[in-house]
Design a protein around this motif. Sequence first.
Motif, PDB file in Angstrom:
ATOM      1  N   VAL A 296       2.338 -55.992 -59.788  1.00 44.25           N
ATOM      2  CA  VAL A 296       1.045 -55.339 -59.597  1.00 44.25           C
ATOM      3  C   VAL A 296       0.226 -55.612 -60.858  1.00 44.25           C
ATOM      4  N   GLU A 297      -0.724 -56.545 -60.728  1.00 40.97           N
ATOM      5  CA  GLU A 297      -1.464 -57.021 -61.899  1.00 40.97           C
ATOM      6  C   GLU A 297      -2.827 -57.529 -61.469  1.00 40.97           C
ATOM      7  N   ASP A 298      -3.888 -57.031 -62.099  1.00 39.66           N
ATOM      8  CA  ASP A 298      -5.241 -57.452 -61.726  1.00 39.66           C
ATOM      9  C   ASP A 298      -5.753 -58.638 -62.534  1.00 39.66           C
ATOM     10  N   GLU A 299      -5.048 -59.030 -63.573  1.00 42.81           N
ATOM     11  CA  GLU A 299      -5.457 -60.192 -64.366  1.00 42.81           C
ATOM     12  C   GLU A 299      -4.763 -61.435 -63.810  1.00 42.81           C
ATOM     13  N   PRO A 300      -5.530 -62.348 -63.193  1.00 47.82           N
ATOM     14  CA  PRO A 300      -4.924 -63.518 -62.531  1.00 47.82           C
ATOM     15  C   PRO A 300      -4.009 -64.342 -63.433  1.00 47.82           C
ATOM     16  N   VAL A 301      -4.386 -64.534 -64.691  1.00 47.67           N
ATOM     17  CA  VAL A 301      -3.560 -65.345 -65.589  1.00 47.67           C
ATOM     18  C   VAL A 301      -2.193 -64.695 -65.783  1.00 47.67           C
ATOM     19  N   ILE A 302      -2.185 -63.397 -66.005  1.00 52.43           N
ATOM     20  CA  ILE A 302      -0.912 -62.703 -66.230  1.00 52.43           C
ATOM     21  C   ILE A 302      -0.076 -62.676 -64.953  1.00 52.43           C
ATOM     22  N   SER A 303      -0.711 -62.427 -63.803  1.00 52.79           N
ATOM     23  CA  SER A 303       0.064 -62.402 -62.558  1.00 52.79           C
ATOM     24  C   SER A 303       0.664 -63.775 -62.276  1.00 52.79           C
ATOM     25  N   GLN A 304      -0.058 -64.847 -62.580  1.00 50.08           N
ATOM     26  CA  GLN A 304       0.480 -66.192 -62.350  1.00 50.08           C
ATOM     27  C   GLN A 304       1.634 -66.510 -63.304  1.00 50.08           C
ATOM     28  N   VAL A 305       1.528 -66.081 -64.552  1.00 48.85           N
ATOM     29  CA  VAL A 305       2.633 -66.275 -65.505  1.00 48.85           C
ATOM     30  C   VAL A 305       3.874 -65.535 -65.009  1.00 48.85           C
ATOM     31  N   CYS A 306       3.680 -64.293 -64.551  1.00 49.47           N
ATOM     32  CA  CYS A 306       4.813 -63.515 -64.020  1.00 49.47           C
ATOM     33  C   CYS A 306       5.412 -64.217 -62.808  1.00 49.47           C
ATOM     34  N   HIS A 307       4.545 -64.641 -61.904  1.00 42.76           N
ATOM     35  CA  HIS A 307       5.023 -65.302 -60.684  1.00 42.76           C
ATOM     36  C   HIS A 307       5.810 -66.563 -61.027  1.00 42.76           C
ATOM     37  N   ARG A 308       5.240 -67.420 -61.850  1.00 40.67           N
ATOM     38  CA  ARG A 308       5.902 -68.675 -62.218  1.00 40.67           C
ATOM     39  C   ARG A 308       7.236 -68.418 -62.911  1.00 40.67           C
ATOM     40  N   THR A 309       7.229 -67.502 -63.875  1.00 43.46           N
ATOM     41  CA  THR A 309       8.445 -67.207 -64.645  1.00 43.46           C
ATOM     42  C   THR A 309       9.552 -66.663 -63.748  1.00 43.46           C
ATOM     43  N   LEU A 310       9.223 -65.702 -62.903  1.00 45.45           N
ATOM     44  CA  LEU A 310      10.238 -65.069 -62.055  1.00 45.45           C
ATOM     45  C   LEU A 310      10.672 -65.986 -60.913  1.00 45.45           C
ATOM     46  N   ASP A 311       9.731 -66.728 -60.359  1.00 46.06           N
ATOM     47  CA  ASP A 311      10.058 -67.669 -59.284  1.00 46.06           C
ATOM     48  C   ASP A 311      11.060 -68.714 -59.768  1.00 46.06           C
ATOM     49  N   ARG A 312      10.873 -69.210 -60.974  1.00 45.92           N
ATOM     50  CA  ARG A 312      11.798 -70.205 -61.553  1.00 45.92           C
ATOM     51  C   ARG A 312      13.208 -69.649 -61.723  1.00 45.92           C
ATOM     52  N   GLN A 313      13.307 -68.331 -61.826  1.00 42.35           N
ATOM     53  CA  GLN A 313      14.621 -67.691 -61.973  1.00 42.35           C
ATOM     54  C   GLN A 313      15.226 -67.307 -60.623  1.00 42.35           C
ATOM     55  N   GLY A 314      14.541 -67.671 -59.551  1.00 45.17           N
ATOM     56  CA  GLY A 314      15.079 -67.420 -58.211  1.00 45.17           C
ATOM     57  C   GLY A 314      14.657 -66.112 -57.577  1.00 45.17           C
ATOM     58  N   PHE A 315      13.722 -65.402 -58.209  1.00 43.24           N
ATOM     59  CA  PHE A 315      13.241 -64.154 -57.623  1.00 43.24           C
ATOM     60  C   PHE A 315      12.235 -64.445 -56.508  1.00 43.24           C
ATOM     61  N   ASN A 316      12.215 -63.596 -55.500  1.00 41.14           N
ATOM     62  CA  ASN A 316      11.208 -63.646 -54.439  1.00 41.14           C
ATOM     63  C   ASN A 316      10.086 -62.716 -54.910  1.00 41.14           C
ATOM     64  N   VAL A 317       8.925 -63.287 -55.256  1.00 43.97           N
ATOM     65  CA  VAL A 317       7.846 -62.538 -55.913  1.00 43.97           C
ATOM     66  C   VAL A 317       6.671 -62.308 -54.968  1.00 43.97           C
TER      67      VAL A 317
END
Length: 122
Positions: free
Chosen positions: A6-27
Amino acid sequence: MRVLVVEDEPVISQVCHRTLDRQGFNVTLCPDGRAAQECLQTSSFDLCLIDIRTPRMSGEELFNWIKGQRPEMVPGVVFTTGDVISNRTEIFLTEANRPYLPKPFSPSELLKIINEVMASSA
């Protein structure tokens, strides 16, 4: 493992998505607390990464809703905030008794806190 970000800043949400997705999380990304509440009414998540300051519904309001409606998810909540100076935020974080990441944070700091929460709730 399903993670709600839950993040309204697109840059931060994309960093979270990319980082967690690479670790195998469903984001799943939500831009605010209201959208997250709608997701939580129909889906379950193992972890919720919640920005305290979001439009439409704050992270604090969302957390209070989770406590009342989805209490089983409370152990998987992690907060993010760029507002660690404010007295109100400090009081809320103390009372919520959940881990938090001050912004800006690095991908390694994000993974470290996520892994700590997963280990403590296992």
